[in-house]
Each structure stands twice: as structure tokens, then as C-alpha cells.
Design a protein around this motif. Structure first.
Motif, mmCIF file in Angstrom:
data_model
loop_
_atom_site.group_PDB
_atom_site.id
_atom_site.type_symbol
_atom_site.label_atom_id
_atom_site.label_comp_id
_atom_site.label_asym_id
_atom_site.label_seq_id
_atom_site.Cartn_x
_atom_site.Cartn_y
_atom_site.Cartn_z
ATOM 1 N N THR A 103 1.238 8.973 2.500
ATOM 2 C CA THR A 103 0.097 9.559 3.196
ATOM 3 C C THR A 103 -1.058 9.788 2.232
ATOM 4 O O THR A 103 -2.213 9.499 2.557
ATOM 5 C CB THR A 103 0.499 10.879 3.878
ATOM 6 O OG1 THR A 103 1.550 10.606 4.803
ATOM 7 C CG2 THR A 103 -0.661 11.499 4.618
ATOM 8 N N SER A 160 -2.454 6.314 1.304
ATOM 9 C CA SER A 160 -3.157 5.725 2.442
ATOM 10 C C SER A 160 -4.469 6.441 2.727
ATOM 11 O O SER A 160 -5.450 5.812 3.121
ATOM 12 C CB SER A 160 -2.271 5.760 3.686
ATOM 13 O OG SER A 160 -1.179 4.902 3.526
ATOM 14 N N SER A 196 -4.604 0.347 7.704
ATOM 15 C CA SER A 196 -4.024 1.404 6.881
ATOM 16 C C SER A 196 -3.616 2.606 7.720
ATOM 17 O O SER A 196 -2.595 3.248 7.450
ATOM 18 C CB SER A 196 -5.022 1.824 5.800
ATOM 19 O OG SER A 196 -4.430 2.727 4.911
ATOM 20 N N LYS A 240 -0.384 1.716 9.323
ATOM 21 C CA LYS A 240 0.693 1.798 8.336
ATOM 22 C C LYS A 240 1.089 3.249 8.097
ATOM 23 O O LYS A 240 2.281 3.569 8.009
ATOM 24 C CB LYS A 240 0.255 1.154 7.026
ATOM 25 C CG LYS A 240 1.337 1.208 5.949
ATOM 26 C CD LYS A 240 0.818 0.735 4.622
ATOM 27 C CE LYS A 240 -0.067 1.813 4.074
ATOM 28 N NZ LYS A 240 -0.560 1.588 2.743
ATOM 29 N N THR A 241 0.123 4.144 8.025
ATOM 30 C CA THR A 241 0.418 5.557 7.803
ATOM 31 C C THR A 241 1.207 6.142 8.976
ATOM 32 O O THR A 241 2.139 6.918 8.774
ATOM 33 C CB THR A 241 -0.887 6.346 7.599
ATOM 34 O OG1 THR A 241 -1.622 5.741 6.531
ATOM 35 C CG2 THR A 241 -0.616 7.783 7.259
ATOM 36 N N ALA A 266 1.480 -3.091 5.336
ATOM 37 C CA ALA A 266 0.790 -3.016 4.045
ATOM 38 C C ALA A 266 0.229 -4.379 3.653
ATOM 39 O O ALA A 266 -0.895 -4.482 3.151
ATOM 40 C CB ALA A 266 1.734 -2.491 2.970
ATOM 41 N N GLU A 276 -2.758 -5.081 5.804
ATOM 42 C CA GLU A 276 -3.899 -4.300 5.320
ATOM 43 C C GLU A 276 -4.590 -4.999 4.155
ATOM 44 O O GLU A 276 -5.822 -5.112 4.118
ATOM 45 C CB GLU A 276 -3.399 -2.924 4.897
ATOM 46 C CG GLU A 276 -4.392 -2.047 4.229
ATOM 47 C CD GLU A 276 -3.737 -0.811 3.653
ATOM 48 O OE1 GLU A 276 -4.419 -0.110 2.891
ATOM 49 O OE2 GLU A 276 -2.563 -0.534 3.946
#
Length: 116
Positions: A12, A15, A60, A63-64, A87, A90
Motif C-alpha cells: 500500500t 503503491s 496501480s 493492484k492495491t 503490477a 501497470e
């Protein structure tokens, strides 16, 4: 081996930095767009090409969200692969977004040939 909470906190934080820098680097060129001596359609195309970095920020964010759902399912390997895929997406979107503004002239010629 890291605990799921440590993994989530680390990802976190990383990101958040990536999202912030992607947004800043995408929006800074747009602040000087009104100084460019081009027609409005040309400026709109330039703004779209410069703002494509926001797609990397969106990747992103996805992804988080996936990181926070890491231990929710029963398949940690599948979740890890999904996070790795996001990732990679991204990074690829960021590279494409960084390279596309250089193709602005070619993109404008293509649009003029199409009659737009």
C-alpha cells in the motif's frame, strides 16, 4: 516470510507513492497546455496523450485493491499471480503512456487522413 498485514502495508505504501507520482507526472504538462499555439482540436489530442499516465495510476489502484484482498480467497498462489499480473500491466501501461506523446504528430496526421 512476511505476514499478510506487513505485505499489505508495504504494498500500500509503495503503491501510494507510485499513484501519486504517476498522477503528478501526468498532470504537470497539462498545466502549460493553454500556452501552446495550436488549434483547440490539436490541444485536445495533446491533452489526451499527456493524460494517458493516469491509466497507469488506475492500474496501480487496481493492484492495491487486489493486495488488500490477498488473503480473502483460498488460493494465495492465484492471488499472488493476479497481483503480479496487475503490477506488470501497470509498468507496461506506464511505458506506453510515456512513449505516446512523442507520436503526437503522427497521431494528428492519422486523424486528418481519417477526416477527423
Amino acid at each position: 516470510c512476511w505476514s499478510p498485514e506487513a505485505f499489505k502495508a508495504t504494498m500500500t505504501a509503495a503503491s501510494s507513492i507510485v499513484i501519486l507520482t504517476d498522477a503528478i507526472f501526468s498532470l504537470i504538462p497539462l498545466t502549460s497546455l493553454h500556452h501552446i499555439r495550436r488549434s483547440v482540436p490539436h490541444r485536445i489530442v495533446i491533452a489526451i496523450l499527456m493524460g494517458l499516465g493516469l491509466l497507469a495510476s488506475a492500474a496501480s489502484v487496481v493492484k492495491t485493491i487486489m493486495v488488500h484482498r490477498f488473503d480473502a480467497g483460498g488460493d494465495p498462489s492465484g492471488n499472488g499471480i493476479s497481483i503480479a499480473l496487475r503490477a506488470s500491466l501497470e509498468a507496461i501501461v506506464g511505458i506506453i503512456a510515456a512513449c505516446l506523446p512523442c507520436l503526437g504528430g503522427a497521431f494528428l496526421r492519422l486523424l486528418s487522413r481519417l477526416g477527423i
